[in-house]
Design an enzyme around this catalytic site. Structure first.
Site, mmCIF file in Angstrom:
data_model
loop_
_atom_site.group_PDB
_atom_site.id
_atom_site.type_symbol
_atom_site.label_atom_id
_atom_site.label_comp_id
_atom_site.label_asym_id
_atom_site.label_seq_id
_atom_site.Cartn_x
_atom_site.Cartn_y
_atom_site.Cartn_z
ATOM 1 N N SER A 154 52.899 44.111 34.820
ATOM 2 C CA SER A 154 53.125 45.477 34.509
ATOM 3 C C SER A 154 54.476 45.519 34.390
ATOM 4 O O SER A 154 55.428 44.780 34.288
ATOM 5 C CB SER A 154 52.947 46.485 34.948
ATOM 6 O OG SER A 154 53.099 47.657 34.717
ATOM 7 N N TYR A 198 52.509 51.072 43.568
ATOM 8 C CA TYR A 198 52.278 50.630 42.148
ATOM 9 C C TYR A 198 53.441 49.012 41.481
ATOM 10 O O TYR A 198 53.018 48.027 41.349
ATOM 11 C CB TYR A 198 51.955 51.755 40.670
ATOM 12 C CG TYR A 198 50.734 50.691 39.531
ATOM 13 C CD1 TYR A 198 49.462 50.170 39.631
ATOM 14 C CD2 TYR A 198 51.992 50.310 38.357
ATOM 15 C CE1 TYR A 198 49.189 49.640 38.622
ATOM 16 C CE2 TYR A 198 51.169 50.345 37.624
ATOM 17 C CZ TYR A 198 50.356 49.747 37.808
ATOM 18 O OH TYR A 198 49.154 48.905 36.257
HETATM 19 N N1 LIG Z 1 46.993 50.969 31.213
HETATM 20 C C1 LIG Z 1 48.304 50.498 31.131
HETATM 21 O O1 LIG Z 1 48.890 51.373 30.722
HETATM 22 C C2 LIG Z 1 48.486 49.135 31.504
HETATM 23 C C3 LIG Z 1 50.178 48.936 31.957
HETATM 24 C C4 LIG Z 1 50.503 47.458 32.152
HETATM 25 C C5 LIG Z 1 49.629 47.382 33.638
HETATM 26 N N2 LIG Z 1 48.027 47.539 33.466
HETATM 27 C C6 LIG Z 1 46.966 47.019 34.243
HETATM 28 O O2 LIG Z 1 46.102 46.071 33.404
HETATM 29 C C7 LIG Z 1 45.002 45.817 34.185
HETATM 30 C C8 LIG Z 1 43.881 47.025 33.808
HETATM 31 O O3 LIG Z 1 43.817 47.932 33.642
HETATM 32 P P1 LIG Z 1 43.280 49.359 32.767
HETATM 33 O O4 LIG Z 1 44.204 49.435 31.615
HETATM 34 O O5 LIG Z 1 43.065 48.152 31.910
HETATM 35 O O6 LIG Z 1 42.773 49.902 33.567
HETATM 36 P P2 LIG Z 1 40.948 50.544 33.585
HETATM 37 O O7 LIG Z 1 40.534 51.271 34.746
HETATM 38 O O8 LIG Z 1 40.179 50.170 31.808
HETATM 39 O O9 LIG Z 1 40.715 48.380 33.995
HETATM 40 C C9 LIG Z 1 40.650 47.933 35.404
HETATM 41 C C10 LIG Z 1 39.006 47.549 35.962
HETATM 42 O O10 LIG Z 1 39.371 46.971 36.963
HETATM 43 C C11 LIG Z 1 38.223 47.194 37.119
HETATM 44 N N3 LIG Z 1 38.182 46.987 38.733
HETATM 45 C C12 LIG Z 1 39.194 47.897 39.964
HETATM 46 N N4 LIG Z 1 38.890 47.888 41.075
HETATM 47 C C13 LIG Z 1 38.633 46.147 40.553
HETATM 48 C C14 LIG Z 1 38.007 45.460 42.146
HETATM 49 N N5 LIG Z 1 38.777 46.151 42.989
HETATM 50 N N6 LIG Z 1 37.675 44.394 41.989
HETATM 51 C C15 LIG Z 1 36.843 44.605 40.712
HETATM 52 N N7 LIG Z 1 36.919 45.303 38.956
HETATM 53 C C16 LIG Z 1 37.820 46.056 39.505
HETATM 54 C C17 LIG Z 1 37.874 48.498 37.515
HETATM 55 O O11 LIG Z 1 36.763 48.788 37.778
HETATM 56 C C18 LIG Z 1 37.474 48.954 35.783
HETATM 57 O O12 LIG Z 1 36.800 48.461 34.987
HETATM 58 C C19 LIG Z 1 45.542 46.482 35.491
HETATM 59 O O13 LIG Z 1 45.850 45.586 36.343
HETATM 60 C C20 LIG Z 1 46.744 47.195 35.293
HETATM 61 O O14 LIG Z 1 47.261 47.473 36.267
HETATM 62 C C21 LIG Z 1 47.787 49.204 32.960
#
Ligand SMILES: NC(=O)c1ccc[n+]([C@@H]2O[C@H](COP(=O)([O-])OP(=O)(O)OC[C@H]3O[C@@H](n4cnc5c(N)ncnc54)[C@H](O)[C@@H]3O)[C@@H](O)[C@H]2O)c1
Length: 282
Positions: free
Chosen positions: A145, A158
């Site tokens: 991130s 985080y």
């Molecule tokens: N959305 C943002 O702004 C953003 C920014 C930077 C980084 N990220 C990172 O991107 C990645 C995806 O996030 P997103 O925004 O798509 O979120 P999201 O909530 O849409 O998707 C995350 C997915 O991971 C699954 N998950 C959670 N815990 C789990 C576990 N223990 N085992 C297996 N699956 C699990 C959830 O069920 C969900 O389907 C994450 O690592 C997040 O930290 C997101």
């Protein structure tokens, strides 16, 4: 690794039931890859699997918790049994925890470390030895991130996990280079996915009003997970080790390097402005 045409290859995506994971799995399938996907959310996982099948690709979809090392090993075994290979592995599953350090319970630290850090470690441990043994070019993508190099107040738990993912990835990139396996830590900025609503928030930022405000800001920004997926394909193609995705992620990346003092001033100003708004609203 060349990802222009992935037919005959297999890709793995964790947390593929939603957001960035789903968009990345679909983008890889769109380039011709078969997919092994996992998530703890079975209905989201099924929807992604159906969409991959709709693109004419084979898909193995398993309910797996990335925090469980043995389950991740089994996921890798099933992937090799099904496809005989894993060319691209995307360790994406992650959760959000927000709040000032003094407000976040230690249990939450354990949970977020287990998923965001050890989940990535488990994915690497389950797939990398098999990729090395196969002796083919490959790529490991770890989703970090912008918070992995820019630690804003209210995000210590985080940010700590995402700093760890970048450190792990940089070290791995050096180790795996001789095997023809690239490693990228992807650093998205503010991406419009369900994570903003599902994140666990503590203290002042945990109020319903603040959560709603955050969700609206993410929606207004409207940088889609599909654009992140394209950024991931580009990072693999260019073998970029640390890859910011979105204008704000790039801005923070350069600001932190060139003017770290200015960055802290901007952050303090932002905190004071937010505190004044909160006082007005209450
Ligand atoms: N959305 C943002 O702004 C953003 C920014 C930077 C980084 N990220 C990172 O991107 C990645 C995806 O996030 P997103 O925004 O798509 O979120 P999201 O909530 O849409 O998707 C995350 C997915 O991971 C699954 N998950 C959670 N815990 C789990 C576990 N223990 N085992 C297996 N699956 C699990 C959830 O069920 C969900 O389907 C994450 O690592 C997040 O930290 C997101």
């Amino acid at each position: 690794m060349d990802v222009i045409n992935l037919s005959g290859r297999a890709a793995v995506v964790t947390g593929a039931g939603s957001g960035i994971g789903r968009a990345t799995a679909l983008a890889l399938a769109g380039r011709g890859a078969d997919l092994a996907i996992c998530d703890v959310d079975e209905s989201g996982l099924k929807e992604t699997a159906d969409r991959i099948s709709g693109l004419g690709r084979r898909v193995l979809a398993l309910k797996v918790d990335v925090a469980d090392a043995a389950a991740m090993q089994e996921f890798a075994e099933r992937t090799y049994a099904e496809f005989g290979r894993a060319d691209v592995v995307v360790n994406n599953a992650g959760i959000g925890v927000g709040g000032n350090f003094v407000d976040v319970p230690i249990d939450e630290w354990n949970t977020i470390l287990d998923i965001n850090v050890k989940g990535v470690v488990h994915g690497c441990a389950a797939f990398i030895p098999r990729m090395i043994e196969a002796g083919r070019p490959g790529h490991v993508v770890n989703i970090a991130s912008m918070a992995g190099y820019f630690a804003a107040p209210g995000m210590s738990a985080y940010s700590a996990t995402k700093f760890a993912v970048i450190g792990l990835s940089e070290s791995l990139a050096g180790e795996l280079d001789e095997h023809g396996i690239g490693v990228s830590a992807i650093c998205p900025g503010i991406i419009n996915t369900p994570i903003v609503r599902s994140s666990r928030m503590y203290g002042e930022v945990g109020s319903e009003a603040m959560r709603e405000q955050g969700a609206r800001a993410f929606a207004r920004r409207n940088y889609t997970p599909e654009r992140v997926a394209q950024g991931i394909l580009k990072a693999i193609q260019r073998n970029r080790v640390v890859a910011p995705v979105s204008p704000e992620a790039w801005a923070a990346y350069w600001l932190k390097r060139l003017f770290p003092g200015l960055m802290r001033v901007v952050m303090r100003w932002g905190m004071r402005r937010q505190a004044a708004r909160n006082t007005q609203a209450s």
